[in-house]
Design a protein around this motif. Structure first.
Motif, PDB file in Angstrom:
ATOM      1  N   VAL A 133       0.847  -1.192   0.000  1.00 18.06           N
ATOM      2  CA  VAL A 133       0.000   0.000   0.000  1.00 18.06           C
ATOM      3  C   VAL A 133       0.882   1.241   0.000  1.00 18.06           C
ATOM      4  N   VAL A 134       0.686   2.116  -0.995  1.00 17.22           N
ATOM      5  CA  VAL A 134       1.481   3.336  -1.121  1.00 17.22           C
ATOM      6  C   VAL A 134       0.858   4.428  -0.257  1.00 17.22           C
ATOM      7  N   TYR A 135       1.680   5.057   0.606  1.00 15.97           N
ATOM      8  CA  TYR A 135       1.206   6.176   1.428  1.00 15.97           C
ATOM      9  C   TYR A 135       1.296   7.462   0.611  1.00 15.97           C
ATOM     10  N   SER A 136       0.220   8.245   0.614  1.00 12.37           N
ATOM     11  CA  SER A 136       0.134   9.404  -0.275  1.00 12.37           C
ATOM     12  C   SER A 136       0.855  10.637   0.248  1.00 12.37           C
ATOM     13  N   ARG A 137       1.023  10.773   1.566  1.00 12.12           N
ATOM     14  CA  ARG A 137       1.665  11.961   2.135  1.00 12.12           C
ATOM     15  C   ARG A 137       2.952  11.556   2.857  1.00 12.12           C
ATOM     16  N   PRO A 138       4.028  12.351   2.744  1.00 15.72           N
ATOM     17  CA  PRO A 138       5.290  11.979   3.402  1.00 15.72           C
ATOM     18  C   PRO A 138       5.156  11.806   4.904  1.00 15.72           C
ATOM     19  N   GLY A 139       4.377  12.684   5.566  1.00 17.02           N
ATOM     20  CA  GLY A 139       4.266  12.629   7.016  1.00 17.02           C
ATOM     21  C   GLY A 139       3.625  11.382   7.555  1.00 17.02           C
TER      22      GLY A 139
END
Length: 763
Positions: free
Chosen positions: A142-148
């Motif tokens: 699963v790719v996380y959309s925001r760096p934080g």
């Protein structure tokens, strides 16, 4: 001058830390010399052949190519950090891998919202929700959309794979600089569990619990891990007389595997992590304003300062949670895989912009409150053949939709000299972004011979991005801006782009244990908007996509009967339309940070990963990176007359040199027990934190020396360890930033020496 709390530390503690650290290093050197001298006699013993097999390095299996392969066979520069090593070192967050993988760096901040990872000198230098990350974080597909989102604590990690350079032909979301691929542990067939307890002499405590096993024989198995942690902090707020720069967190992660038939496997993953952080806006380490120095008293600005007097206690409340449904369907000759995921990230951030105990005649009191509510849905479908053949490939479709709803409000109390009274201004901005990503991707390997292969991959990406922004303010439009609050403003916009990325290159096996490859990769990062609290008309134009052309030559080899693993990578990457924040002045002379297509930048270098297992009880590791990340041609923002000449200068957050060296020694003793001795030294050259090349935002070179000694019972499966962090008591900064006439420092967890005691029991 150190804070009083830390000056009062006992002489015994300092002496013990230095003595233990020096003993660990001296012991390791002596053991190494003795082992080298004695190696021939060991080899001549009757168990020589068995000993030779035991001394070989374990095969590292990775999924970087979306199929399980040996690390030594994949034509990609990959660094591996095992979950077992992270547990031993009590490293629980993604940012801690910067000391394990020299090619990775970390942008720190007072909140998770302000943090991001860098690979080979390139990362995301913006907190705008209208910017996608240059380095993607992928957790169980699963790719996380925001760096934080990616900087909270990690649970039940099996391994972390750091893929260096542009990626896009194998993962759901493209990335222009690299991918951090996190793989968590699978449920076990047999019942198992563990408890892991950690405590330090400066007040940090963490407890992890885990269980795994079969729920329905041959059909359903599951695991679950829970975490509870607390740390008061290593910065003193003199206004509240409390320790800050700490955290309280709790969370869990669980994974179910359901196998109704032999050719169908369904998985469900649920995770939740909540963190309350108390990191200050920053501690002042440099100041050139005498009036501000008087207002800051009794805090004195200096390089190792760990004191603040913020009257608005900076804090962060962060929640990261999600669900993922996976399915693997095996056909006669192929496997079809699906990953359906939903994630939500909530962040509330309070900051003290003036960093003083009260507003004064000369300085306004500024306090900020920001909230983030980010939601994402993604769907990925892949297909791959099961049996190896002339063409091995992975192909897929990807869709993701991300919505970000943010509010940011600022209040400033300032002294009006004309009325001899204090006045309060306020501003509140509501802004939202909506991004949709469609992609078709694939990568194939043509096996011309047993030794010669050709790797090819292609990705077609469609990005759709829109935003709206509205700010209501008490500052009159005739004034424009006052004390970091702008007058009323509203705008909206939308954009769409289609990008092509890919990879191609030959791979050749010189011998069965020496593999080489040369690849060309095309990277792509979508369009962006600079959406933030003080957004104005100059921020409304859409930024062009960031593209990269990368060339990489790699060597992966094993020597001395697989006791020495030596991997090298040399690369050159050129980025066009590099997206970055740039600090400048607006037409009124007010300092602002603008997100711009900064122009052309490049990064080139050599990376080394080496491991040598001299014998079953002695292992050496060396990781090194020499990376020159530079600004080739900077494009000054339109209308900016204060733009400095930064051509040829360094990119932020990228030291030219980073080295990590480690020695692990094991002493078998009676009753299936062994003593484990480990020492690690990480060093990096100086690093610039600002794109505008401010001379005061440079962290000089430094090294951090850690060590541990442990007793491990291999039969009863428990381990107790004493860890020493930052033995040489070296103070440094993970971020230096400007704020008016002052320089602020983000204080790292290991800014001073401390001790930790850990205990782990597996059941």
């Amino acid at each position: 001058m150190r804070n009083q709390r830390y000056r009062s530390a006992s002489i015994f503690r300092q002496f013990a830390g230095k003595t233990l650290g020096l003993s660990v290093l001296a012991g390791s050197v002596f053991i190494s010399m003795y082992s080298f001298a004695d190696e021939q006699s060991l080899a001549s013993q009757a168990v020589g052949n068995e000993q030779k097999d035991v001394a070989q390095l374990d095969t590292i299996v990775v999924t970087a190519t979306r199929r399980e392969e040996s690390l030594q066979k994949v034509p990609v520069a990959v660094s591996i950090v095992s979950g077992r090593d992270l547990d031993k070192k009590q490293k629980s967050s993604l940012e801690t891998i910067v000391s394990e993988v020299p090619t990775v760096n970390f942008r720190a901040g007072a909140s998770n919202k302000d943090t991001s990872l860098f690979v080979r000198g390139v990362g995301t230098i913006s907190t705008s929700p209208g910017v996608e990350p240059s380095v993607s974080t992928v957790v169980d597909g699963v790719v996380y959309s925001r760096p934080g989102q990616a900087t909270l604590d990690l649970l039940d990690v099996d391994r972390i794979e750091v893929l260096r350079g542009p990626q896009g032909t194998l993962f759901g979301k493209n990335a222009s600089a690299g991918v951090i691929n996190i793989v968590t542990k699978k449920p076990t067939n047999d019942p198992s569990g563990y408890v892991d307890v950690y405590a330090t002499n400066d007040g940090e405590q963490r407890v992890k619990l885990g269980a795994s096993g079969t729920l329905i024989p041959n059909t359903l198995k599951a695991n679950v891990t829970a975490l509870l942690g607390n740390y008061d902090g290593n910065v003193k707020n003199l206004s509240t007389n409390k320790d800050v720069n700490g955290y309280k967190n709790h969370g869990f992660r669980t994974k179910f595997e359901y196998t109704p038939t032999d050719n169908l496997s369904i998985g469900l993953i649920a995770d939740y992590m909540h963190k309350d952080g108390t990191a200050p806006t920053g501690v002042v380490v440099r100041n050139t304003n005498a009036n501000y120095a008087a207002a800051l008293s009794p805090v004195v600005a200096h390089r190792e300062n760990r004191e603040t007097i913020e009257n608005t206690s900076a804090s962060t409340e962060d929640t990261n949670q999600g669900l993922a449904l996976t399915a693997d369907w095996t056909l006669e000759n192929h496997q079809i895989s699906s990953i359906t995921a939903y994630r939500q990230w909530k962040n509330t951030q309070i900051q003290d912009g003036d960093q003083l105990s009260a507003a004064t005649v000369n300085f306004a009191g500024i306090a900020d409150l920001g909230t983030v509510n980010s939601k994402q849905f993604s769907q990925e479908i892949r297909i791959k053949p099961l049996a190896p053949g002339f063409l091995n490939y992975v192909a897929g479709l990807y869709f993701s939709k991300n919505t970000n709803d943010e509010t940011y409000q600022r209040q400033s109390t300032w002294y009006n000299s004309s009325t001899s009274a204090y006045v309060t201004d306020s501003g509140r901005a509501v802004y939202n972004t909506d991004s949709t990503n469609y992609a078709i991707f694939g990568e194939g390997t043509f096996n011309f011979t047993d030794r010669l292969r050709l790797v090819t991959g292609l990705r077609l990406t469609r990005d759709e991005l829109s935003y709206d922004h509205e700010r209501n303010s008490t500052v009159p439009s005739s004034v424009g801006i006052r004390n970091a609050i702008r007058s009323n403003y509203a705008s909206s916009g939308s954009s769409s782009e289609t990008g092509v990325s890919g990879r191609i290159g030959p791979q050749f096996d010189i011998t069965p244990n020496i593999n080489t490859y040369f690849t060309y990769s095309r990277g792509y990062k979508g369009p962006a908007y600079n959406v933030y609290f003080n957004m104005q008309s100059i921020d409304t134009p859409v930024l062009d996509p960031e593209t990269a052309n990368s060339y990489e030559l790699g060597l992966k080899s094993q020597w001395l009967d697989n006791r020495l693993r030596l991997n090298l990578a040399a690369f050159y990457t050129k980025y066009d339309n590099y997206q970055a924040n740039f600090r400048t002045l607006d037409p009124n002379g007010f300092p602002i940070t603008r997100l711009v297509n900064a122009g052309d930048v490049s990064t080139k270098g050599i990376e080394l990963d080496a491991t040598y297992k001299q014998n079953p009880n002695l292992i050496y590791s060396l990781n090194l990176a020499n990376i020159r990340a530079r600004i080739d041609q900077f494009n000054c923002p339109a209308g900016d007359t204060s733009c400095p000449d930064v051509n040829g200068k360094r990119l932020p957050f990228s030291p030219d040199w980073k080295v990590n060296a480690q020695v692990d020694k094991y002493f078998p003793i009676a009753n299936n027990r062994q003593i484990e001795l480990s020492t690690q030294y990480s060093w990096q050259s100086d690093v610039q934190f600002s794109l505008d090349q401010n001379a005061n935002t440079i962290q000089p070179s430094y090294g951090i020396w850690n060590a541990s000694i442990a007793l491990n019972d291999t039969a009863k499966d428990w381990r107790v360890a004493l860890l020493v962090r930052n033995i040489l008591d070296k103070s440094y900064a993970t971020l230096l930033s400007t704020n008016g006439d002052r320089i602020n420092r983000q204080v790292p967890r290991d800014d001073e020496r401390y001790f930790g005691l850990s205990f782990r029991k597996n059941f």
